[in-house]
Design a protein around this motif. Structure first.
Motif, PDB file in Angstrom:
ATOM      1  N   CYS A  65       6.603   3.125  -2.282  1.00 28.50           N
ATOM      2  CA  CYS A  65       7.662   2.766  -1.338  1.00 28.50           C
ATOM      3  C   CYS A  65       7.035   2.302  -0.030  1.00 28.50           C
ATOM      4  O   CYS A  65       5.859   2.542   0.215  1.00 28.50           O
ATOM      5  N   GLN A  72       8.295   9.561  -0.282  1.00 29.23           N
ATOM      6  CA  GLN A  72       8.151   9.066  -1.649  1.00 29.23           C
ATOM      7  C   GLN A  72       7.923  10.219  -2.614  1.00 29.23           C
ATOM      8  O   GLN A  72       7.192  11.161  -2.318  1.00 29.23           O
ATOM      9  N   CYS A  84      12.297   6.496  -3.533  1.00 29.32           N
ATOM     10  CA  CYS A  84      12.090   6.254  -2.101  1.00 29.32           C
ATOM     11  C   CYS A  84      13.223   6.997  -1.400  1.00 29.32           C
ATOM     12  O   CYS A  84      14.413   6.735  -1.644  1.00 29.32           O
TER      13      CYS A  84
END
Length: 91
Positions: A65, A72, A84
């Motif tokens: 992410c 994350q 995310c």
């Protein structure tokens, strides 16, 4: 036989809240924030006081992410995925 059936039902019910079941927009609780291997993420209702993160993106791989925007969570194994997570507080 009955014990095996009960164990299967209990396992199914508890697995419905595992990170792999999360969808974009779901809220997540975290029970072990200091662990990098098992943070204890669970899907919870967004009105819960336990809701700490909201799923902003779910990727079907471990590509990561934008770490300037999101926390994350990545799981690898049978089905790789990355969540995310944006910080969330129930209002």
């Amino acid at each position: 036989m009955v014990c095996a059936l009960i164990a299967a039902v209990v396992g199914y019910i508890s697995s419905r809240h595992d990170p792999d079941t999360a969808k974009v927009g779901d809220c997540m609780s975290i029970s072990n924030p200091n662990s990098s291997t098992d943070p204890g993420l669970k899907v919870v209702d967004c009105t819960s006081s336990k809701a700490k993160y909201k799923v902003a993106e779910k990727k079907s791989d471990n590509s990561g992410c934008d770490r300037t925007k999101y926390a994350q969570y990545t799981e690898t194994g049978k089905d790789d995925f990355t969540l995310c997570l944006s910080e969330y507080s129930a209002k």
